[in-house]
Design a protein around this motif. Structure first.
Motif, PDB file in Angstrom:
ATOM      1  N   PHE A  89       0.819  -1.212   0.000  1.00  0.00           N
ATOM      2  CA  PHE A  89       0.000   0.000   0.000  1.00  0.00           C
ATOM      3  C   PHE A  89       0.862   1.276   0.000  1.00  0.00           C
ATOM      4  N   GLU A  90       2.084   1.161   0.552  1.00  0.00           N
ATOM      5  CA  GLU A  90       3.022   2.295   0.543  1.00  0.00           C
ATOM      6  C   GLU A  90       3.293   2.770  -0.885  1.00  0.00           C
ATOM      7  N   ARG A  91       3.261   1.824  -1.834  1.00  0.00           N
ATOM      8  CA  ARG A  91       3.631   2.165  -3.212  1.00  0.00           C
ATOM      9  C   ARG A  91       2.477   2.755  -3.993  1.00  0.00           C
ATOM     10  N   HIS A  92       1.250   2.379  -3.645  1.00  0.00           N
ATOM     11  CA  HIS A  92       0.089   2.964  -4.324  1.00  0.00           C
ATOM     12  C   HIS A  92      -1.153   2.853  -3.444  1.00  0.00           C
ATOM     13  N   ASN A  93      -1.842   3.968  -3.291  1.00  0.00           N
ATOM     14  CA  ASN A  93      -3.054   3.979  -2.455  1.00  0.00           C
ATOM     15  C   ASN A  93      -4.130   3.028  -2.964  1.00  0.00           C
ATOM     16  N   LEU A  94      -4.125   2.758  -4.260  1.00  0.00           N
ATOM     17  CA  LEU A  94      -5.192   1.920  -4.809  1.00  0.00           C
ATOM     18  C   LEU A  94      -4.999   0.438  -4.471  1.00  0.00           C
ATOM     19  N   HIS A  95      -3.818   0.079  -3.922  1.00  0.00           N
ATOM     20  CA  HIS A  95      -3.562  -1.344  -3.690  1.00  0.00           C
ATOM     21  C   HIS A  95      -4.511  -1.980  -2.679  1.00  0.00           C
ATOM     22  N   VAL A  96      -5.099  -1.191  -1.794  1.00  0.00           N
ATOM     23  CA  VAL A  96      -5.994  -1.792  -0.813  1.00  0.00           C
ATOM     24  C   VAL A  96      -7.429  -1.362  -1.114  1.00  0.00           C
ATOM     25  N   VAL A  97      -8.354  -2.308  -1.040  1.00  0.00           N
ATOM     26  CA  VAL A  97      -9.773  -1.993  -1.233  1.00  0.00           C
ATOM     27  C   VAL A  97     -10.195  -1.035  -0.120  1.00  0.00           C
ATOM     28  N   SER A  98     -10.791   0.094  -0.522  1.00  0.00           N
ATOM     29  CA  SER A  98     -11.167   1.111   0.454  1.00  0.00           C
ATOM     30  C   SER A  98     -12.200   0.542   1.428  1.00  0.00           C
ATOM     31  N   TYR A  99     -11.989   0.787   2.702  1.00  0.00           N
ATOM     32  CA  TYR A  99     -12.834   0.284   3.787  1.00  0.00           C
ATOM     33  C   TYR A  99     -12.559  -1.184   4.127  1.00  0.00           C
ATOM     34  N   SER A 100     -11.376  -1.674   3.703  1.00  0.00           N
ATOM     35  CA  SER A 100     -11.010  -3.050   4.058  1.00  0.00           C
ATOM     36  C   SER A 100     -10.954  -3.217   5.568  1.00  0.00           C
ATOM     37  N   PRO A 120      -7.520  -7.724 -16.498  1.00  0.00           N
ATOM     38  CA  PRO A 120      -6.818  -8.491 -17.540  1.00  0.00           C
ATOM     39  C   PRO A 120      -6.632  -7.706 -18.844  1.00  0.00           C
ATOM     40  N   ASP A 121      -7.562  -6.831 -19.167  1.00  0.00           N
ATOM     41  CA  ASP A 121      -7.434  -6.083 -20.425  1.00  0.00           C
ATOM     42  C   ASP A 121      -6.396  -4.969 -20.351  1.00  0.00           C
ATOM     43  N   HIS A 122      -6.035  -4.570 -19.144  1.00  0.00           N
ATOM     44  CA  HIS A 122      -5.034  -3.503 -18.961  1.00  0.00           C
ATOM     45  C   HIS A 122      -4.038  -3.991 -17.922  1.00  0.00           C
ATOM     46  N   PRO A 123      -3.097  -4.855 -18.350  1.00  0.00           N
ATOM     47  CA  PRO A 123      -2.275  -5.616 -17.398  1.00  0.00           C
ATOM     48  C   PRO A 123      -1.364  -4.780 -16.504  1.00  0.00           C
ATOM     49  N   ASP A 124      -1.186  -3.477 -16.806  1.00  0.00           N
ATOM     50  CA  ASP A 124      -0.316  -2.665 -15.942  1.00  0.00           C
ATOM     51  C   ASP A 124      -1.096  -1.715 -15.039  1.00  0.00           C
ATOM     52  N   TRP A 125      -2.399  -1.714 -15.141  1.00  0.00           N
ATOM     53  CA  TRP A 125      -3.188  -0.769 -14.355  1.00  0.00           C
ATOM     54  C   TRP A 125      -3.722  -1.450 -13.087  1.00  0.00           C
ATOM     55  N   ILE A 126      -3.835  -0.647 -12.032  1.00  0.00           N
ATOM     56  CA  ILE A 126      -4.436  -1.127 -10.776  1.00  0.00           C
ATOM     57  C   ILE A 126      -5.873  -0.595 -10.716  1.00  0.00           C
ATOM     58  N   PRO A 127      -6.851  -1.467 -10.488  1.00  0.00           N
ATOM     59  CA  PRO A 127      -8.219  -0.959 -10.394  1.00  0.00           C
ATOM     60  C   PRO A 127      -8.488  -0.301  -9.036  1.00  0.00           C
ATOM     61  N   SER A 142      -2.018  -4.907 -10.370  1.00  0.00           N
ATOM     62  CA  SER A 142      -2.022  -5.053 -11.821  1.00  0.00           C
ATOM     63  C   SER A 142      -2.074  -6.549 -12.162  1.00  0.00           C
ATOM     64  N   GLN A 143      -2.573  -6.847 -13.348  1.00  0.00           N
ATOM     65  CA  GLN A 143      -2.639  -8.235 -13.792  1.00  0.00           C
ATOM     66  C   GLN A 143      -1.239  -8.853 -13.811  1.00  0.00           C
ATOM     67  N   ARG A 144      -0.262  -8.011 -14.171  1.00  0.00           N
ATOM     68  CA  ARG A 144       1.128  -8.484 -14.217  1.00  0.00           C
ATOM     69  C   ARG A 144       1.608  -8.892 -12.818  1.00  0.00           C
ATOM     70  N   GLN A 145       1.286  -8.056 -11.813  1.00  0.00           N
ATOM     71  CA  GLN A 145       1.663  -8.399 -10.438  1.00  0.00           C
ATOM     72  C   GLN A 145       0.954  -9.670  -9.988  1.00  0.00           C
ATOM     73  N   THR A 326      -9.105   3.601 -12.362  1.00  0.00           N
ATOM     74  CA  THR A 326      -7.877   2.796 -12.374  1.00  0.00           C
ATOM     75  C   THR A 326      -6.683   3.711 -12.091  1.00  0.00           C
ATOM     76  N   SER A 327      -5.533   3.073 -11.854  1.00  0.00           N
ATOM     77  CA  SER A 327      -4.313   3.841 -11.594  1.00  0.00           C
ATOM     78  C   SER A 327      -3.889   4.670 -12.811  1.00  0.00           C
ATOM     79  N   ALA A 328      -4.458   4.387 -13.986  1.00  0.00           N
ATOM     80  CA  ALA A 328      -4.121   5.189 -15.169  1.00  0.00           C
ATOM     81  C   ALA A 328      -4.806   6.556 -15.140  1.00  0.00           C
ATOM     82  N   ASP A 329      -5.772   6.746 -14.251  1.00  0.00           N
ATOM     83  CA  ASP A 329      -6.337   8.079 -14.035  1.00  0.00           C
ATOM     84  C   ASP A 329      -5.406   8.803 -13.061  1.00  0.00           C
TER      85      ASP A 329
END
Ligand code: ZN
Length: 441
Positions: A89-100, A120-127, A142-145, A326-329
């Protein structure tokens, strides 16, 4: 109303704007619908515009909803058994589902996989995923991770708390001559996502500054910075008197992404804000959409119980561009010149709301002689003939029932600005009355 004072050049000679700076300051914060990130965001907004802050305690009923526990997150990671943090989560805020909900356990990868979200359609983006109203936990990656999680077991840690607290919102109120209100609303609950909705927040801040700097104001302006859905409902619950005073409103979101401006109408599409925003947006090359009960906080304001006429200004709406949620925004996704165009458009809409009037032709028996009153341009050319045309359109419809905006729309060729200039000139020439007074509706 361009604000030159807010521009400066950075060390690379690039024009840096206040809008861009707001985005850069707000982007790194991990926001949610409650908690420290939300308060820090309101603190930063409060450094730019004077904010009245409210904290609505957990358990408060707001119409059909209840303010839930406050969420705080300190750290979250997926670690291999040899101590390597593969998702952090230190690397990106999106890594944890909000309200986990919190967790600290060893887990088989198969079980962990049920709590993972990727694209899967955007293998480098974090949802971006949330779990506000049904307790649970999860990681976004990301799908790659995800494909690199090849160990059999991992340590899974989410150091979060869900405890009674409050939901916070802030509002900047700029008082005008009357207590009828114009509301601008921007949601402040998303973590590191730029277009949705730091662009709405940044533009609202700068619009508030412009409105504040107007020499006079007819309306009182309220800029609401609240978490989506539950935050605007909390504001509506706490402010029934102010709600009744709102005459015009706009939700601001997604103003720096792809596409031209898009104006979404109020519930019935027949409010003054629909006319004003529709005129400005369509003349700037943007498009108009009718109301739908899907979207942002316009859904709450326009609900039958409130009936507050709030439209929405965006560019390509949510869900219609792949980077959405996604992290692309991210900051690179945003065009600052597009933000400036949105800000200028909003200034033009405010200008119409403030200055529209219903003039009366004082010489209605045939076409008056413009030349003998010095109203006929001495020099020809397109600008001159456009100016005469605008005067003729104005005289043709200045029956005290049609507003300047009505006349601009009827003409199909003149902008509000051109009709307003024409009306001012005709008034100085004694052909039009009365003096500017209250706007229609
Ligand atoms: Zn969103």
């Amino acid at each position: 109303m361009t604000d030159q004072a807010n521009r400066r050049h950075d060390t690379h000679g690039q024009v840096e704007t206040a809008l861009g700076r707001h985005l850069e300051r707000l982007y790194p914060i991990c926001r949610s619908i409650s908690g420290p990130g939300l308060r820090e965001t309101l603190d930063l907004i409060g450094e730019e515009v004077e904010l009245q802050r409210s904290s609505i305690p957990t358990g408060t009923e707001v119409f059909d909803w209840t303010i839930g526990d406050e969420w705080s997150i300190r750290q979250a990671y997926i670690e291999s058994l040899d101590g390597r943090r593969v998702i952090d989560f230190e690397r990106h805020n999106l890594h944890v589902v909000s309200y986990s909900t919190p967790i600290d356990t060893l887990m088989d990868v198969d079980e962990l996989d049920r709590h993972l979200h990727s694209l899967p359609d955007h293998p480098d983006w974090i949802p971006y995923r949330t779990s506000y109203y049904s307790p649970g936990w999860g990681f976004c990656l990301s799908q790659r991770q995800r494909s690199q999680l090849t160990d059999l077991r991992y340590r899974v840690v989410i150091d979060s708390t869900l405890e009674p607290g409050a939901l916070d919102y802030g509002e900047a109120v700029i008082v005008g001559d009357c207590d009828e209100e114009v509301i601008f609303s921007a949601h402040v609950c998303h973590p590191s996502l730029a277009n949705d909705n730091l662009t709405g927040v940044a533009v609202a801040i700068e619009l508030a500054k412009r409105v504040r700097s107007l020499p006079s104001r007819r309306y009182t302006y309220r800029f609401l910075f609240a978490p989506g859905t539950i935050g605007s409902l909390a504001w509506l619950k706490m402010n029934p008197d102010a709600t009744r005073k709102i005459r015009h409103g706009l939700v601001l979101t997604g103003l720096g992404g792809p596409g031209e401006l898009v104006y979404k109408q109020t519930l019935h599409g027949d409010a003054s804000i629909d006319r004003a925003a529709g005129h400005v947006v369509s003349r700037s090359g943007g498009s108009i959409r009718t109301y739908s009960p899907w979207g942002y906080d316009e859904r709450q304001f326009n609900a039958l119980g409130f009936g507050v006429p709030v439209g929405r200004l965006s560019r390509t709406p949510h869900g219609e561009y792949p980077e959405y949620h996604t992290s692309a925004d991210n900051l690179q996704f945003i065009s600052v010149p597009k933000l400036e165009q949105a800000l200028d458009t909003l200034s033009d809409i405010v200008h119409i709301l403030e200055t529209d009037r219903r003039p009366v032709n004082l010489s209605p028996y045939g076409e008056p002689q413009l030349g003998k009153r010095g109203l006929y341009p001495a020099v020809g050319g397109k600008a001159a003939s456009d100016a005469v045309l605008a005067m003729l359109w104005t005289l043709a419809h200045a029956d005290g029932k049609h507003s300047l905006l009505d006349i601009a729309e009827i003409s199909r060729v003149c902008s509000f600005e051109q009709i307003q200039d024409a009306a001012d000139q005709l008034q100085r020439g004694g052909l039009l009355g009365p003096a500017p007074s209250r706007a229609p509706g």
